[in-house]
Design a protein around this motif. Structure first.
Motif, PDB file in Angstrom:
ATOM      1  N   TRP A   1      26.542  50.040  33.077  1.00 17.15           N
ATOM      2  CA  TRP A   1      27.829  50.262  32.409  1.00 17.15           C
ATOM      3  C   TRP A   1      28.230  49.104  31.491  1.00 17.15           C
ATOM      4  O   TRP A   1      28.178  47.939  31.888  1.00 17.15           O
TER       5      TRP A   1
ATOM      6  N   SER B   1      35.865  44.113  51.380  1.00 14.95           N
ATOM      7  CA  SER B   1      34.520  43.835  50.862  1.00 14.95           C
ATOM      8  C   SER B   1      34.566  43.527  49.370  1.00 14.95           C
ATOM      9  O   SER B   1      33.739  42.776  48.866  1.00 14.95           O
TER      10      SER B   1
ATOM     11  N   ASN C   1      23.376  45.302  32.348  1.00 16.59           N
ATOM     12  CA  ASN C   1      22.123  44.550  32.568  1.00 16.59           C
ATOM     13  C   ASN C   1      20.998  45.426  33.113  1.00 16.59           C
ATOM     14  O   ASN C   1      19.907  44.938  33.357  1.00 16.59           O
TER      15      ASN C   1
ATOM     16  N   GLN D   1      29.163  36.279  52.791  1.00 12.96           N
ATOM     17  CA  GLN D   1      30.252  35.685  52.007  1.00 12.96           C
ATOM     18  C   GLN D   1      31.612  35.987  52.635  1.00 12.96           C
ATOM     19  O   GLN D   1      32.480  35.114  52.707  1.00 12.96           O
TER      20      GLN D   1
ATOM     21  N   LEU E   1      25.616  34.027  44.787  1.00 15.20           N
ATOM     22  CA  LEU E   1      25.982  35.354  44.270  1.00 15.20           C
ATOM     23  C   LEU E   1      27.487  35.419  44.006  1.00 15.20           C
ATOM     24  O   LEU E   1      28.270  34.836  44.759  1.00 15.20           O
ATOM     25  N   PRO E   2      27.892  36.157  42.962  1.00 13.88           N
ATOM     26  CA  PRO E   2      29.335  36.389  42.771  1.00 13.88           C
ATOM     27  C   PRO E   2      29.892  37.131  43.999  1.00 13.88           C
ATOM     28  O   PRO E   2      29.176  37.933  44.603  1.00 13.88           O
ATOM     29  N   ILE E   3      31.133  36.870  44.352  1.00 12.82           N
ATOM     30  CA  ILE E   3      31.697  37.513  45.544  1.00 12.82           C
ATOM     31  C   ILE E   3      32.087  38.960  45.260  1.00 12.82           C
ATOM     32  O   ILE E   3      32.224  39.376  44.114  1.00 12.82           O
ATOM     33  N   GLY E   4      32.262  39.704  46.346  1.00 20.19           N
ATOM     34  CA  GLY E   4      32.788  41.059  46.239  1.00 20.19           C
ATOM     35  C   GLY E   4      31.770  42.082  45.771  1.00 20.19           C
ATOM     36  O   GLY E   4      32.121  43.222  45.511  1.00 20.19           O
ATOM     37  N   GLY E   5      30.523  41.680  45.604  1.00 19.76           N
ATOM     38  CA  GLY E   5      29.514  42.618  45.113  1.00 19.76           C
ATOM     39  C   GLY E   5      29.633  42.902  43.623  1.00 19.76           C
ATOM     40  O   GLY E   5      29.009  43.832  43.114  1.00 19.76           O
ATOM     41  N   ASN E   6      30.441  42.115  42.938  1.00 21.49           N
ATOM     42  CA  ASN E   6      30.638  42.369  41.507  1.00 21.49           C
ATOM     43  C   ASN E   6      29.377  42.043  40.701  1.00 21.49           C
ATOM     44  O   ASN E   6      28.679  41.064  41.001  1.00 21.49           O
ATOM     45  N   ILE E   7      29.127  42.846  39.693  1.00 20.51           N
ATOM     46  CA  ILE E   7      28.031  42.572  38.754  1.00 20.51           C
ATOM     47  C   ILE E   7      28.675  42.140  37.445  1.00 20.51           C
ATOM     48  O   ILE E   7      29.375  42.920  36.799  1.00 20.51           O
ATOM     49  N   LEU E   8      28.463  40.878  37.108  1.00 23.52           N
ATOM     50  CA  LEU E   8      29.255  40.288  36.019  1.00 23.52           C
ATOM     51  C   LEU E   8      28.665  40.517  34.632  1.00 23.52           C
ATOM     52  O   LEU E   8      29.373  40.413  33.640  1.00 23.52           O
ATOM     53  N   GLU E   9      27.376  40.854  34.569  1.00 22.44           N
ATOM     54  CA  GLU E   9      26.770  41.088  33.247  1.00 22.44           C
ATOM     55  C   GLU E   9      26.747  42.586  32.965  1.00 22.44           C
ATOM     56  O   GLU E   9      25.982  43.335  33.582  1.00 22.44           O
ATOM     57  N   ALA E  10      27.602  43.017  32.049  1.00 19.09           N
ATOM     58  CA  ALA E  10      27.672  44.451  31.729  1.00 19.09           C
ATOM     59  C   ALA E  10      26.324  44.931  31.199  1.00 19.09           C
ATOM     60  O   ALA E  10      25.634  44.216  30.467  1.00 19.09           O
TER      61      ALA E  10
ATOM     62  N   THR F   1      31.309  45.152  36.620  1.00 17.54           N
ATOM     63  CA  THR F   1      31.151  46.294  37.515  1.00 17.54           C
ATOM     64  C   THR F   1      31.587  45.915  38.919  1.00 17.54           C
ATOM     65  O   THR F   1      31.167  44.884  39.444  1.00 17.54           O
TER      66      THR F   1
END
Lengths: 95, 391, 317
Positions: free
Chosen positions: C63, B97, A22, B223, A11-20, B207
């Motif tokens: 978004w 976080s 989606n 993580q 998973l990407p770190i920091g809880g980021n969602i990388l695909e705008a 996001t």
């Protein structure tokens, strides 16, 4: 809509969602109890339904209204309620 | 290398910040942190930095704006103390976080109540589980050097975790010492260019800070957990490079006269200056005593302590904060680190200096006496008590 | 750029479908109106609340703009930091071309604005950050289950002002947020309503294009919170404006004016409807239509008239 859930290593770190944007892969159409049906012959293409649809579910084709995106339409009925020529009917969803 | 300049502890932090030249600083005045914010504001006013200084209306907004700036892709910093850190609390956890490499100068001060403006560690200790790296510093030079190194540690791709650089309120923050800074060029070369991207600097929109429920939150916590485990490898690398480039050698745990010691006193921040003085005088009396100063409380140097402490027969741990109804933090975590080790030393804890009460040489001499008793008879093993409180 | 539907339909939508806002919720429409009012790149901050929760349930985001949620009470401070970062990074040439002309927009509900976020908002307005703050006002804490906020009107039945033998619902007036915001002497602030999309989008465009802090207070009917059917909010919003419960107001360069239906009412070109018309279709006011409570409708009417006369006066009528 089944998703393979990734583990922490992938998973990407920091809880980021990388695909705008989606969320379009998530189908809220299953929420519907009523379904909008558009009579395109009656439709005058005022596009009010596009403006007031909260779910981005008015399909536009060649600049014209072309019914609803049933993958995401929740069946709220706003488009039918505001249509100035009553071109949209809400009918009971058949499961 | 530059030349010696006279700086307070607070100014040492501000001077390091100036040389790093962060993109954004958002800070709010609180005693005894205020001189960090004031000094840095002067640098901004005189055009010595490129920084946008956001004059926020509270510490909560200081941390919030710092998070926004770091999330945007900026090098962002703040500074606080005591109740200011407490007011930030919610966002302190969010910063880590989100894996934002923010630096925060923490000028340790007692938490209210009753209100007290002087130094103890209750503020930072309360934030020990917030997911931040915590570096504790004995004196002004250490504050300065830690700041420069902290940036490299926090921004390391294996780490990407915010860091607090702590110093004792007034005792360190308002005392002038000679500090040997690096030159601006040395600092810039050492820290290098930003490698992380944010909302403004990334190629594509993404996001940050979504709703993360039962099915993914756990993985994101893992993580953070794993990133913390990688910190000391990075610390070793950064410390070695710092020593090689600039000749000042730091370690995760500083040892003072421990070579042949059978007893040691352990503690954090400025009290270790007094401890070293008392160690010197005890040594003159033939007592084989030394001092041990962890520079990191988070991550907690468990493996280092497990290697080091069994060399001694008896250990005293000084905590400048209480954990009411439980063992104080440094003491309890040291005990936990030693669990199950053969030849673990006997250990006793003292809670000292709350609300800035001076932990003077006489008090530490008493500790030395009790430590020898502990070594010889086992008296006081696995106990802790207040040091220098009136009955 | 002309604000015509024919143009707008060809543009990138800011918020994709597949989000999990309630069926019929107007808030995604508000987002669309605000963000599609100009073509600038935009970076969005979102306070905790319905909009944040329901549009970004991991691993999905609705978004299409760079977007961040930090916490409940701090979106103004968070966006302050982003704007400050943009200024600093611009000076050292680290802002990529596609974000050079970026605008900074904060979205928050009334709980995150009138109540817990008021300090953060006030600080950001006073500091003069170049940002638009949009409060979508559904008159209560709807995300946590319909509690009263300082935006909840008199007489509303909420879960913390429940009706009972000794209670007709909330007893206090709404906080006059627009005046509080205007007291910061920012260059632009306005109230608007999503049913009048042209009013809303013109104001959004103006707010985004104005240098400095700007503010939009957006009427946002809540389907579960107000106990209304999912398809009536457009009509209900219009009624709110026509009863002067929700006047359309503009505050620009220190001058107040009325817009849309509110302007017509002030000029006597459109009738002002009794507030009862607005109240009667909502479940949260149902208890007022009884012998015991009908006096409360008069209290509400007086409250609405007082506020309307105040703003009408400010606008020079």
């Amino acid at each position: 809509m089944t998703e393979t859930k990734k583990g922490w290593k992938d998973l990407p770190i920091g809880g980021n969602i990388l695909e705008a944007g989606n969320s379009q892969h998530y189908f809220t159409g299953t929420w519907r109890t009523y379904k909008p049906i558009t009579d395109l012959d009656k439709c005058i293409n005022c596009l009010q339904c596009w403006m007031f649809c909260p779910d981005n579910s008015i399909v536009i084709k060649d600049g014209k209204m072309d019914g609803q995106d049933y993958d995401h339409c929740k069946g709220c009925g706003v488009c039918a309620a505001i249509c100035p020529v009553k071109a949209i009917d809400m009918i009971k969803e058949e499961k | 290398m530059g030349k010696y300049i006279a700086l307070t502890g607070a100014e040492s932090a501000a001077f390091a910040m100036k040389q790093i030249n962060p993109d954004v600083v958002a800070a709010y005045p609180i005693t005894p942190q205020t001189p960090v914010a004031m000094k840095f504001s002067e640098y901004v006013a005189n055009g010595e930095v490129n920084t946008e200084y956001v004059t926020v209306e509270s510490e909560h907004s200081a941390m919030s704006a710092t998070v926004g700036a770091a999330a945007a892709g900026a090098r962002a910093m703040t500074a606080t103390a005591s109740n200011g850190l407490a007011l930030m609390w919610e966002i302190v956890y969010i910063a880590s976080s989100m894996r934002l490499p923010i630096l925060m100068a923490v000028v340790n001060r007692a938490l209210s109540g009753p209100i007290n403006i002087h130094g103890d560690h209750s503020d930072a200790m309360g934030a020990r589980d917030s997911g931040w790296i915590q570096i504790f510093n004995e004196n002004n030079q250490e504050v300065y050097d830690s700041f420069i190194m902290a940036l490299r540690i926090a921004e390391h791709p294996d780490v990407l975790t915010p860091a607090m650089v702590c110093q004792d309120g007034f005792i360190t923050s308002h005392s002038v010492e000679n500090v040997m800074p690096l030159t601006n060029e040395q600092v810039q070369k050492f820290i290098g260019k930003k490698k992380f991207k944010g909302l403004i600097t990334a190629d594509k929109p993404f996001t940050m800070g979504p709703l993360d429920l039962q099915d993914y939150y756990f993985e994101h916590k893992k993580q953070q957990h794993e990133a913390m485990k990688k910190v000391f490898a990075v610390v070793e690398e950064v410390q070695n490079e710092y020593a090689k480039e600039f000749g000042r050698k730091y370690s995760v745990i500083e040892e003072y006269r421990t070579e042949d010691a059978d007893t040691i006193i352990m503690g954090l921040n400025s009290v270790m200056g007094n401890v070293k003085t008392v160690v010197d005088s005890a040594r003159e009396k033939g007592i084989k005593i030394g001092a041990v100063k962890p520079r990191f409380f988070r991550p907690f140097p468990v493996d280092y302590l497990r290697d080091l402490l069994p060399k001694f027969k008896a250990v005293v741990v000084l905590d400048r904060s209480d954990s009411f109804g439980a063992m104080p933090p440094l003491y309890s975590e040291t005990l936990a680190a030693l669990y199950g080790i053969e030849n673990a030393p006997m250990i006793k804890g003292y809670i000292h200096g709350l609300g800035g009460r001076d932990t003077n040489l006489a008090m530490i001499e008493t500790v030395v006496d009790n430590l020898q008793k502990l070594k010889d008879t086992g008296e006081g093993n696995l106990t802790f008590e207040y040091l220098g409180v009136r009955e | 750029m002309a604000l015509t539907l024919k143009d707008l339909i060809n543009k990138q939508i800011p918020l994709n479908g597949g989000h999990r806002m309630c069926g019929g919720c107007p808030v995604p429409v508000i987002v669309k109106q605000v963000l599609m009012s100009t073509d600038h790149p935009k970076i969005i901050g979102n306070a905790t609340g319905c909009l944040e929760v329901a549009t970004t349930i991991y691993p999905y985001t609705a978004w299409n703009h760079p977007w961040i949620h930090n916490a409940f009470e701090n979106v103004a401070a968070t966006v302050s930091g982003i704007e400050a970062a943009h200024n600093a990074l611009s000076r050292i040439g680290e802002v990529p071309e596609h974000n050079k002309d970026a605008k900074f927009i904060a979205f928050a509900g009334d709980g995150g604005t009138y109540d817990i976020g008021l300090q953060s908002l006030s600080g950001a307005l006073e500091r003069g950050h170049n940002m638009l703050y949009v409060c979508y006002d559904n008159e209560g804490y709807m995300n946590t289950g319909i509690q009263r906020s300082s935006a909840t009107p008199i007489g509303a039945n909420t879960t913390t002002t429940p009706i009972g033998s000794e209670s007709y619902g909330k007893t206090q007036s709404r906080k006059d947020l627009l005046s509080i915001v205007a007291a910061h002497h920012i260059p632009y602030a306005a109230s608007t309503s999503p049913h009048n999309w042209m009013d809303a989008m013109k104001k959004s465009k103006k707010a985004i294009e104005t240098q400095g802090p700007t503010f939009l207070l957006y009427f946002a009917p809540c389907i579960p919170g107000w106990k209304i059917p999912s398809d009536v909010w457009k009509k209900l919003s219009e009624t709110a404006v026509k009863t002067c419960f929700w006047p359309l107001i503009e505050f620009e360069d220190g001058k107040w004016s009325l817009t849309g239906e509110s302007k017509l009412i002030a000029e006597g070109k459109m009738p002002k409807i009794p507030v009862e018309e607005f109240l009667k279709s909502q479940g949260r006011f149902k208890h007022l239509f009884t012998d015991k409570n009908k006096h409360v409708i008069e209290i509400i009417q007086k409250d609405v008239d007082k506020s309307w006369n105040y703003y009408k006066g400010l606008a020079g009528y």
